[in-house]
Design a protein around this motif. Sequence first.
Motif, PDB file in Angstrom:
ATOM      1  N   ALA A  15      45.560  28.337  18.952  1.00  0.00           N
ATOM      2  CA  ALA A  15      45.769  28.687  17.537  1.00  0.00           C
ATOM      3  C   ALA A  15      46.316  27.486  16.775  1.00  0.00           C
ATOM      4  CB  ALA A  15      46.709  29.878  17.425  1.00  0.00           C
ATOM      5  N   TRP A  16      47.279  26.790  17.371  1.00  0.00           N
ATOM      6  CA  TRP A  16      47.854  25.599  16.731  1.00  0.00           C
ATOM      7  C   TRP A  16      46.779  24.532  16.524  1.00  0.00           C
ATOM      8  CZ3 TRP A  16      47.974  20.658  18.730  1.00  0.00           C
ATOM      9  CH2 TRP A  16      48.665  19.719  17.965  1.00  0.00           C
ATOM     10  N   MET A  18      43.471  24.864  16.310  1.00  0.00           N
ATOM     11  CA  MET A  18      42.502  25.261  15.280  1.00  0.00           C
ATOM     12  C   MET A  18      43.098  25.082  13.881  1.00  0.00           C
ATOM     13  SD  MET A  18      39.616  25.940  16.610  1.00  0.00           S
ATOM     14  CE  MET A  18      39.901  24.778  17.934  1.00  0.00           C
ATOM     15  N   THR A  19      44.346  25.426  13.710  1.00  0.00           N
ATOM     16  CA  THR A  19      45.011  25.240  12.410  1.00  0.00           C
ATOM     17  C   THR A  19      45.112  23.759  12.072  1.00  0.00           C
ATOM     18  OG1 THR A  19      46.274  27.275  12.691  1.00  0.00           O
ATOM     19  CG2 THR A  19      47.134  25.678  11.110  1.00  0.00           C
ATOM     20  N   THR A  20      45.493  22.959  13.039  1.00  0.00           N
ATOM     21  CA  THR A  20      45.634  21.516  12.834  1.00  0.00           C
ATOM     22  C   THR A  20      44.293  20.874  12.483  1.00  0.00           C
ATOM     23  OG1 THR A  20      47.497  21.426  14.360  1.00  0.00           O
ATOM     24  CG2 THR A  20      46.362  19.353  13.928  1.00  0.00           C
ATOM     25  N   GLN A  22      41.810  22.042  10.981  1.00  0.00           N
ATOM     26  CA  GLN A  22      41.274  22.409   9.671  1.00  0.00           C
ATOM     27  C   GLN A  22      41.531  21.302   8.658  1.00  0.00           C
ATOM     28  OE1 GLN A  22      42.935  26.252   8.732  1.00  0.00           O
ATOM     29  NE2 GLN A  22      41.702  27.269  10.290  1.00  0.00           N
ATOM     30  N   ASP A  23      42.535  20.475   8.907  1.00  0.00           N
ATOM     31  CA  ASP A  23      42.846  19.330   8.064  1.00  0.00           C
ATOM     32  C   ASP A  23      41.891  18.195   8.427  1.00  0.00           C
ATOM     33  OD1 ASP A  23      44.536  16.568   8.021  1.00  0.00           O
ATOM     34  OD2 ASP A  23      45.103  17.853   6.336  1.00  0.00           O
ATOM     35  N   ALA A  57      37.015  24.829  14.044  1.00  0.00           N
ATOM     36  CA  ALA A  57      38.110  24.794  13.070  1.00  0.00           C
ATOM     37  C   ALA A  57      37.604  24.610  11.640  1.00  0.00           C
ATOM     38  CB  ALA A  57      39.097  23.682  13.420  1.00  0.00           C
TER      39      ALA A  57
END
Length: 107
Positions: A15-16, A18-20, A22-23, A57
């Motif tokens: 999860a971390w 995929m969130t990272t 996205q940037d 992502a």
Amino acid sequence: MNKQKVTEITSSYDAWLMTTLQDKEQAAAYLQVALDEYQMDSNVEALLLALRQVTEAQGGIGKLSRKTHLNRESLYRTLSSHGNPKLQTMGILLKGLGFQLSISCHS
């Protein structure tokens, strides 16, 4: 460590990540490290894994398929651990993700 704990940790990391990713800047750095490591050890599977993770992502195969005009099945095969994309395909994929190939002097 039990299986449930490993699953929790792995899920949190995924999860971390995929969130990272996205940037765009973080994703670009992640892909650069994967490419640098590929040049050292020729492990194409790790490079393709990084591309799959960034693709996921950044909106997934469907979105990338629409942007690149490549069919989904072809993209799944290309990005699989057994994929062996041509340079032209890599360029199309990276462009679809908002990146570009470049060459720099290695000192």
